[in-house]
Design an enzyme around this catalytic site. Structure first.
Site, PDB file in Angstrom:
ATOM      1  N   ASP B   9      46.747 -31.027  80.424  1.00 38.89           N
ATOM      2  CA  ASP B   9      45.338 -31.179  80.824  1.00 38.89           C
ATOM      3  C   ASP B   9      45.380 -31.717  82.255  1.00 38.89           C
ATOM      4  O   ASP B   9      45.566 -32.914  82.468  1.00 38.89           O
ATOM      5  CB  ASP B   9      44.643 -32.167  79.882  1.00 38.89           C
ATOM      6  CG  ASP B   9      43.172 -32.353  80.225  1.00 38.89           C
ATOM      7  OD1 ASP B   9      42.589 -31.465  80.872  1.00 38.89           O
ATOM      8  OD2 ASP B   9      42.611 -33.390  79.853  1.00 38.89           O
ATOM      9  N   GLU B  70      45.122 -26.109  80.976  1.00 39.94           N
ATOM     10  CA  GLU B  70      43.682 -25.893  80.859  1.00 39.94           C
ATOM     11  C   GLU B  70      43.152 -25.241  82.122  1.00 39.94           C
ATOM     12  O   GLU B  70      43.484 -25.629  83.247  1.00 39.94           O
ATOM     13  CB  GLU B  70      42.950 -27.218  80.598  1.00 39.94           C
ATOM     14  CG  GLU B  70      41.482 -26.974  80.272  1.00 39.94           C
ATOM     15  CD  GLU B  70      40.749 -28.227  79.826  1.00 39.94           C
ATOM     16  OE1 GLU B  70      41.153 -28.820  78.806  1.00 39.94           O
ATOM     17  OE2 GLU B  70      39.783 -28.609  80.500  1.00 39.94           O
ATOM     18  N   ASP B 143      42.820 -37.742  77.497  1.00 37.69           N
ATOM     19  CA  ASP B 143      43.521 -36.674  78.235  1.00 37.69           C
ATOM     20  C   ASP B 143      44.761 -36.214  77.474  1.00 37.69           C
ATOM     21  O   ASP B 143      45.118 -35.034  77.502  1.00 37.69           O
ATOM     22  CB  ASP B 143      43.938 -37.171  79.618  1.00 37.69           C
ATOM     23  CG  ASP B 143      42.795 -37.864  80.335  1.00 37.69           C
ATOM     24  OD1 ASP B 143      42.126 -37.225  81.148  1.00 37.69           O
ATOM     25  OD2 ASP B 143      42.559 -39.052  80.051  1.00 37.69           O
TER      26      ASP B 143
END
Lengths: 188, 188
Positions: B9, B70, B143
Protein backbone atom coordinates in the site's frame (compact mmCIF):
# COMPACT_ATOMS: atom_id res chain seq x y z
CA UNK A 1 35.69 25.50 -10.10
CA UNK A 2 33.55 24.04 -12.85
CA UNK A 3 30.24 22.66 -11.62
CA UNK A 4 28.54 19.89 -13.58
CA UNK A 5 24.76 19.82 -13.34
CA UNK A 6 22.44 17.10 -14.67
CA UNK A 7 18.82 18.06 -15.34
CA UNK A 8 15.96 15.59 -15.68
CA UNK A 9 12.60 16.30 -17.31
CA UNK A 10 10.76 13.24 -16.01
CA UNK A 11 8.62 11.20 -18.36
CA UNK A 12 7.82 7.58 -19.04
CA UNK A 13 7.78 7.64 -22.86
CA UNK A 14 10.59 10.20 -23.19
CA UNK A 15 12.60 11.25 -20.14
CA UNK A 16 14.77 14.25 -21.04
CA UNK A 17 18.35 14.42 -19.73
CA UNK A 18 20.68 17.39 -20.06
CA UNK A 19 24.18 17.84 -18.65
CA UNK A 20 26.07 21.14 -18.56
CA UNK A 21 29.31 22.45 -17.07
CA UNK A 22 29.08 25.87 -15.47
CA UNK A 23 32.04 28.15 -14.80
CA UNK A 24 32.20 30.58 -11.89
CA UNK A 25 31.53 33.42 -14.39
CA UNK A 26 28.21 31.66 -15.27
CA UNK A 27 29.43 30.59 -18.70
CA UNK A 28 27.75 27.27 -19.55
CA UNK A 29 29.05 24.49 -21.81
CA UNK A 30 27.07 21.60 -23.20
CA UNK A 31 28.21 18.16 -22.03
CA UNK A 32 25.35 15.90 -23.11
CA UNK A 33 21.70 15.83 -23.97
CA UNK A 34 19.30 13.07 -24.91
CA UNK A 35 16.21 11.16 -23.92
CA UNK A 36 15.68 7.82 -22.23
CA UNK A 37 12.72 6.12 -23.85
CA UNK A 38 10.43 3.28 -22.90
CA UNK A 39 7.96 1.45 -25.07
CA UNK A 40 4.38 2.64 -24.40
CA UNK A 41 3.01 -0.85 -25.02
CA UNK A 42 5.26 -2.48 -22.40
CA UNK A 43 3.99 -3.20 -18.86
CA UNK A 44 4.42 -0.24 -16.50
CA UNK A 45 6.94 -2.06 -14.27
CA UNK A 46 9.15 -2.87 -17.28
CA UNK A 47 8.96 0.75 -18.43
CA UNK A 48 10.03 2.02 -15.01
CA UNK A 49 12.89 -0.50 -14.93
CA UNK A 50 14.07 0.63 -18.39
CA UNK A 51 13.90 4.35 -17.62
CA UNK A 52 15.61 3.87 -14.26
CA UNK A 53 18.45 1.89 -15.82
CA UNK A 54 18.96 4.57 -18.48
CA UNK A 55 18.93 7.36 -15.90
CA UNK A 56 21.36 5.61 -13.59
CA UNK A 57 23.75 4.84 -16.46
CA UNK A 58 23.81 8.51 -17.52
CA UNK A 59 24.29 9.75 -13.94
CA UNK A 60 27.19 7.32 -13.46
CA UNK A 61 28.70 8.24 -16.83
CA UNK A 62 28.61 12.01 -16.29
CA UNK A 63 29.16 12.13 -12.51
CA UNK A 64 27.33 15.43 -11.90
CA UNK A 65 27.99 17.55 -8.79
CA UNK A 66 24.32 18.44 -8.59
CA UNK A 67 21.02 17.35 -10.11
CA UNK A 68 17.72 19.09 -10.81
CA UNK A 69 14.37 17.44 -11.45
CA UNK A 70 11.31 19.22 -12.79
CA UNK A 71 8.57 19.45 -10.20
CA UNK A 72 5.44 17.61 -11.30
CA UNK A 73 2.08 19.32 -10.93
CA UNK A 74 -1.07 17.21 -10.91
CA UNK A 75 -3.10 19.87 -12.72
CA UNK A 76 -0.98 19.53 -15.86
CA UNK A 77 -1.05 16.60 -18.23
CA UNK A 78 -3.60 14.55 -16.35
CA UNK A 79 -3.09 11.88 -18.97
CA UNK A 80 0.55 11.31 -18.06
CA UNK A 81 0.94 12.64 -14.53
CA UNK A 82 1.19 9.26 -12.80
CA UNK A 83 4.05 8.04 -14.99
CA UNK A 84 5.76 11.39 -14.68
CA UNK A 85 5.49 11.32 -10.89
CA UNK A 86 6.80 7.74 -10.79
CA UNK A 87 9.84 8.65 -12.92
CA UNK A 88 10.52 11.74 -10.79
CA UNK A 89 10.57 9.43 -7.76
CA UNK A 90 13.14 7.18 -9.44
CA UNK A 91 15.30 10.20 -10.36
CA UNK A 92 15.21 11.63 -6.82
CA UNK A 93 16.05 8.24 -5.31
CA UNK A 94 18.93 7.73 -7.77
CA UNK A 95 20.40 11.09 -6.72
CA UNK A 96 20.04 10.39 -2.99
CA UNK A 97 21.57 6.92 -3.39
CA UNK A 98 24.71 8.60 -4.81
CA UNK A 99 24.72 11.47 -2.29
CA UNK A 100 24.32 13.91 -5.19
CA UNK A 101 22.45 17.02 -4.02
CA UNK A 102 19.21 17.30 -5.93
CA UNK A 103 16.63 20.06 -6.20
CA UNK A 104 13.15 20.38 -7.63
CA UNK A 105 12.46 23.29 -9.99
CA UNK A 106 9.12 24.47 -11.30
CA UNK A 107 8.65 25.14 -15.02
CA UNK A 108 8.07 28.82 -14.22
CA UNK A 109 11.35 29.07 -12.31
CA UNK A 110 13.19 27.53 -15.24
CA UNK A 111 11.58 29.87 -17.75
CA UNK A 112 12.34 32.89 -15.59
CA UNK A 113 15.96 31.87 -15.12
CA UNK A 114 16.56 31.22 -18.82
CA UNK A 115 14.54 33.99 -20.48
CA UNK A 116 13.93 36.44 -17.62
CA UNK A 117 10.21 35.84 -18.07
CA UNK A 118 8.26 33.18 -16.14
CA UNK A 119 5.53 32.87 -18.76
CA UNK A 120 7.88 32.47 -21.74
CA UNK A 121 6.73 29.91 -24.29
CA UNK A 122 8.58 26.69 -25.15
CA UNK A 123 10.13 28.10 -28.32
CA UNK A 124 11.58 31.10 -26.51
CA UNK A 125 13.10 28.82 -23.87
CA UNK A 126 14.59 26.49 -26.48
CA UNK A 127 16.03 29.40 -28.47
CA UNK A 128 17.66 30.78 -25.32
CA UNK A 129 19.06 27.35 -24.41
CA UNK A 130 20.71 27.18 -27.84
CA UNK A 131 22.09 30.70 -27.45
CA UNK A 132 23.43 30.12 -23.93
CA UNK A 133 25.13 26.90 -25.03
CA UNK A 134 26.38 28.44 -28.33
CA UNK A 135 24.54 25.87 -30.47
CA UNK A 136 23.40 26.57 -34.03
CA UNK A 137 19.99 25.00 -33.41
CA UNK A 138 17.82 24.27 -30.35
CA UNK A 139 18.45 20.72 -29.11
CA UNK A 140 15.85 18.12 -30.12
CA UNK A 141 13.61 16.57 -28.93
CA UNK A 142 11.97 19.21 -26.75
CA UNK A 143 12.27 17.00 -23.64
CA UNK A 144 16.07 17.14 -23.95
CA UNK A 145 16.02 20.94 -24.39
CA UNK A 146 13.79 21.20 -21.30
CA UNK A 147 16.25 19.10 -19.30
CA UNK A 148 19.13 21.38 -20.40
CA UNK A 149 17.11 24.46 -19.40
CA UNK A 150 16.51 22.86 -16.01
CA UNK A 151 20.23 22.14 -15.54
CA UNK A 152 21.17 25.71 -16.55
CA UNK A 153 18.54 27.19 -14.22
CA UNK A 154 19.75 25.06 -11.34
CA UNK A 155 23.38 25.99 -11.97
CA UNK A 156 22.65 29.71 -12.22
CA UNK A 157 20.38 29.79 -9.21
CA UNK A 158 22.93 27.76 -7.26
CA UNK A 159 21.86 25.94 -4.15
CA UNK A 160 19.03 28.35 -3.49
CA UNK A 161 16.22 26.40 -1.85
CA UNK A 162 13.33 25.78 -4.14
CA UNK A 163 10.00 27.60 -4.02
CA UNK A 164 8.47 25.01 -1.72
CA UNK A 165 11.09 25.43 0.97
CA UNK A 166 11.18 29.20 0.90
CA UNK A 167 7.55 29.91 0.20
CA UNK A 168 8.80 32.20 -2.58
CA UNK A 169 6.18 31.03 -5.02
CA UNK A 170 5.62 34.29 -6.87
CA UNK A 171 6.60 32.71 -10.19
CA UNK A 172 3.85 30.07 -9.86
CA UNK A 173 0.47 30.07 -11.49
CA UNK A 174 -2.56 30.06 -9.17
CA UNK A 175 -3.09 26.37 -9.94
CA UNK A 176 0.52 25.61 -9.06
CA UNK A 177 0.23 27.56 -5.82
CA UNK A 178 -2.89 25.60 -4.93
CA UNK A 179 -1.09 22.37 -5.67
CA UNK A 180 1.95 23.30 -3.61
CA UNK A 181 -0.32 24.27 -0.73
CA UNK A 182 -2.06 20.91 -1.03
CA UNK A 183 1.29 19.12 -1.13
CA UNK A 184 2.33 20.92 2.03
CA UNK A 185 -0.91 19.92 3.68
CA UNK A 186 -1.91 23.49 4.46
CA UNK A 187 -5.55 24.43 4.50
CA UNK A 188 -6.65 26.30 1.40
CA UNK B 1 1.99 -25.43 -4.31
CA UNK B 2 2.00 -22.63 -1.79
CA UNK B 3 2.15 -19.18 -3.38
CA UNK B 4 3.69 -16.31 -1.45
CA UNK B 5 2.29 -12.87 -2.30
CA UNK B 6 3.61 -9.51 -1.08
CA UNK B 7 1.20 -6.56 -1.12
CA UNK B 8 2.25 -2.91 -0.99
CA UNK B 9 0.00 0.00 0.00
CA UNK B 10 2.28 2.79 -1.27
CA UNK B 11 2.89 5.81 0.91
CA UNK B 12 5.74 8.11 1.82
CA UNK B 13 5.05 8.52 5.55
CA UNK B 14 3.79 4.96 6.06
CA UNK B 15 4.13 2.39 3.29
CA UNK B 16 2.13 -0.71 4.21
CA UNK B 17 3.58 -4.16 3.50
CA UNK B 18 1.79 -7.47 3.89
CA UNK B 19 2.98 -10.97 3.03
CA UNK B 20 0.77 -14.06 2.90
CA UNK B 21 1.11 -17.68 1.84
CA UNK B 22 -1.82 -19.05 -0.13
CA UNK B 23 -2.60 -22.76 -0.55
CA UNK B 24 -4.27 -24.23 -3.64
CA UNK B 25 -7.51 -24.51 -1.57
CA UNK B 26 -7.37 -20.69 -1.07
CA UNK B 27 -6.48 -20.99 2.59
CA UNK B 28 -4.28 -18.01 3.50
CA UNK B 29 -1.62 -17.80 6.22
CA UNK B 30 -0.01 -14.66 7.57
CA UNK B 31 3.74 -14.40 6.95
CA UNK B 32 4.48 -10.76 7.79
CA UNK B 33 2.96 -7.32 8.05
CA UNK B 34 4.35 -3.92 8.88
CA UNK B 35 5.01 -0.45 7.59
CA UNK B 36 8.11 1.23 6.19
CA UNK B 37 8.20 4.79 7.48
CA UNK B 38 10.03 7.93 6.46
CA UNK B 39 10.35 11.14 8.41
CA UNK B 40 7.96 13.81 7.03
CA UNK B 41 10.47 16.57 7.79
CA UNK B 42 13.28 14.93 5.75
CA UNK B 43 13.99 16.00 2.15
CA UNK B 44 11.88 14.13 -0.40
CA UNK B 45 14.87 12.39 -1.99
CA UNK B 46 15.99 11.03 1.40
CA UNK B 47 12.46 9.84 2.13
CA UNK B 48 12.29 7.98 -1.19
CA UNK B 49 15.71 6.42 -0.54
CA UNK B 50 14.59 5.25 2.92
CA UNK B 51 11.29 3.79 1.74
CA UNK B 52 12.93 2.09 -1.24
CA UNK B 53 15.61 0.50 0.98
CA UNK B 54 12.95 -0.77 3.38
CA UNK B 55 10.83 -2.16 0.55
CA UNK B 56 13.75 -3.90 -1.13
CA UNK B 57 14.92 -5.44 2.15
CA UNK B 58 11.45 -6.89 2.83
CA UNK B 59 11.11 -8.22 -0.72
CA UNK B 60 14.52 -9.89 -0.47
CA UNK B 61 13.73 -11.29 2.98
CA UNK B 62 10.38 -12.82 2.04
CA UNK B 63 11.09 -13.76 -1.60
CA UNK B 64 7.50 -13.54 -2.84
CA UNK B 65 6.35 -15.34 -5.99
CA UNK B 66 4.12 -12.40 -6.88
CA UNK B 67 3.57 -8.80 -5.81
CA UNK B 68 0.57 -6.47 -5.84
CA UNK B 69 0.64 -2.68 -5.59
CA UNK B 70 -2.40 -0.52 -4.96
CA UNK B 71 -3.27 1.59 -7.96
CA UNK B 72 -3.02 5.31 -7.21
CA UNK B 73 -5.81 7.60 -8.30
CA UNK B 74 -5.14 11.31 -8.62
CA UNK B 75 -8.63 12.25 -7.47
CA UNK B 76 -8.01 10.80 -4.03
CA UNK B 77 -5.78 12.32 -1.39
CA UNK B 78 -4.62 15.29 -3.44
CA UNK B 79 -2.43 16.22 -0.50
CA UNK B 80 -0.34 13.06 -0.72
CA UNK B 81 -0.84 11.75 -4.26
CA UNK B 82 2.61 12.74 -5.56
CA UNK B 83 4.50 10.91 -2.82
CA UNK B 84 2.19 7.93 -3.20
CA UNK B 85 2.77 7.81 -6.95
CA UNK B 86 6.53 8.09 -6.46
CA UNK B 87 6.56 5.20 -3.98
CA UNK B 88 4.37 3.08 -6.28
CA UNK B 89 6.99 3.66 -9.01
CA UNK B 90 9.76 2.44 -6.71
CA UNK B 91 7.72 -0.64 -5.77
CA UNK B 92 6.97 -1.54 -9.39
CA UNK B 93 10.61 -1.06 -10.39
CA UNK B 94 11.81 -3.19 -7.47
CA UNK B 95 9.52 -6.03 -8.60
CA UNK B 96 10.63 -5.79 -12.23
CA UNK B 97 14.30 -5.71 -11.23
CA UNK B 98 13.79 -9.09 -9.51
CA UNK B 99 11.60 -10.55 -12.27
CA UNK B 100 8.77 -10.89 -9.76
CA UNK B 101 5.41 -10.62 -11.53
CA UNK B 102 3.56 -7.59 -10.20
CA UNK B 103 0.00 -6.38 -10.64
CA UNK B 104 -1.89 -3.20 -9.84
CA UNK B 105 -5.17 -3.54 -7.94
CA UNK B 106 -7.77 -0.86 -7.32
CA UNK B 107 -9.16 -0.33 -3.81
CA UNK B 108 -12.61 -1.41 -5.08
CA UNK B 109 -11.21 -4.66 -6.46
CA UNK B 110 -9.57 -5.39 -3.13
CA UNK B 111 -12.73 -4.64 -1.16
CA UNK B 112 -14.81 -6.79 -3.49
CA UNK B 113 -12.37 -9.72 -3.24
CA UNK B 114 -12.16 -9.60 0.55
CA UNK B 115 -15.73 -8.74 1.56
CA UNK B 116 -17.71 -9.50 -1.60
CA UNK B 117 -18.72 -5.84 -1.71
CA UNK B 118 -16.75 -3.17 -3.62
CA UNK B 119 -17.99 -0.31 -1.48
CA UNK B 120 -17.17 -1.93 1.88
CA UNK B 121 -15.73 0.43 4.48
CA UNK B 122 -12.22 0.16 5.95
CA UNK B 123 -13.41 -1.47 9.18
CA UNK B 124 -15.25 -4.21 7.29
CA UNK B 125 -12.16 -4.93 5.20
CA UNK B 126 -9.90 -5.04 8.26
CA UNK B 127 -12.29 -7.34 10.13
CA UNK B 128 -12.37 -9.72 7.16
CA UNK B 129 -8.57 -9.66 6.85
CA UNK B 130 -8.31 -10.71 10.51
CA UNK B 131 -10.89 -13.46 9.98
CA UNK B 132 -9.28 -14.82 6.81
CA UNK B 133 -5.88 -14.90 8.50
CA UNK B 134 -7.30 -16.32 11.77
CA UNK B 135 -6.03 -13.39 13.84
CA UNK B 136 -7.68 -12.28 17.08
CA UNK B 137 -7.53 -8.60 16.08
CA UNK B 138 -7.25 -6.65 12.81
CA UNK B 139 -3.58 -5.87 12.05
CA UNK B 140 -2.41 -2.34 12.91
CA UNK B 141 -1.71 0.20 11.51
CA UNK B 142 -4.39 0.35 8.84
CA UNK B 143 -1.77 0.67 6.05
CA UNK B 144 -0.44 -2.78 6.97
CA UNK B 145 -3.97 -4.26 7.01
CA UNK B 146 -4.59 -2.68 3.59
CA UNK B 147 -1.41 -4.26 2.25
CA UNK B 148 -2.50 -7.68 3.55
CA UNK B 149 -5.92 -7.22 1.91
CA UNK B 150 -4.15 -6.38 -1.34
CA UNK B 151 -1.97 -9.50 -1.13
CA UNK B 152 -4.97 -11.73 -0.34
CA UNK B 153 -6.98 -10.21 -3.21
CA UNK B 154 -4.11 -10.72 -5.62
CA UNK B 155 -3.63 -14.32 -4.51
CA UNK B 156 -7.32 -15.20 -4.77
CA UNK B 157 -7.78 -13.48 -8.09
CA UNK B 158 -4.65 -15.17 -9.38
CA UNK B 159 -2.92 -13.78 -12.42
CA UNK B 160 -6.08 -12.25 -13.80
CA UNK B 161 -5.14 -9.12 -15.67
CA UNK B 162 -6.09 -5.97 -13.82
CA UNK B 163 -8.98 -3.68 -14.68
CA UNK B 164 -6.86 -1.51 -16.92
CA UNK B 165 -5.80 -4.35 -19.17
CA UNK B 166 -9.19 -5.96 -19.48
CA UNK B 167 -11.36 -2.88 -19.45
CA UNK B 168 -13.39 -4.66 -16.77
CA UNK B 169 -13.77 -1.54 -14.69
CA UNK B 170 -17.26 -2.16 -13.36
CA UNK B 171 -16.03 -2.03 -9.76
CA UNK B 172 -14.65 1.49 -10.26
CA UNK B 173 -16.27 4.75 -9.21
CA UNK B 174 -17.07 7.23 -12.00
CA UNK B 175 -14.05 9.31 -10.95
CA UNK B 176 -11.79 6.26 -11.12
CA UNK B 177 -13.13 5.34 -14.56
CA UNK B 178 -12.45 8.89 -15.74
CA UNK B 179 -8.95 8.69 -14.36
CA UNK B 180 -8.25 5.31 -15.97
CA UNK B 181 -9.53 6.64 -19.26
CA UNK B 182 -7.22 9.63 -18.92
CA UNK B 183 -4.30 7.35 -18.05
CA UNK B 184 -4.98 5.31 -21.15
CA UNK B 185 -5.06 8.44 -23.23
CA UNK B 186 -8.53 7.75 -24.56
CA UNK B 187 -10.80 10.64 -25.40
CA UNK B 188 -13.46 11.27 -22.79
Amino acid sequence: MTIRVLGIDPGLTRCGIGVVDVEPDRRVTLVYYGVVRSEPSAPIEERLLTVNAGLEALIDEHEPHAMAVERVFAQHNLRTVMGTAQVSGLALRAAAARSIPVGLRTPSEVKAAITGYGAADKKQVQAMVARVLRLAEPPQPADAADALALAICHAWRGDAPDARATGASSSLTPAQRAWLAAERGTKR
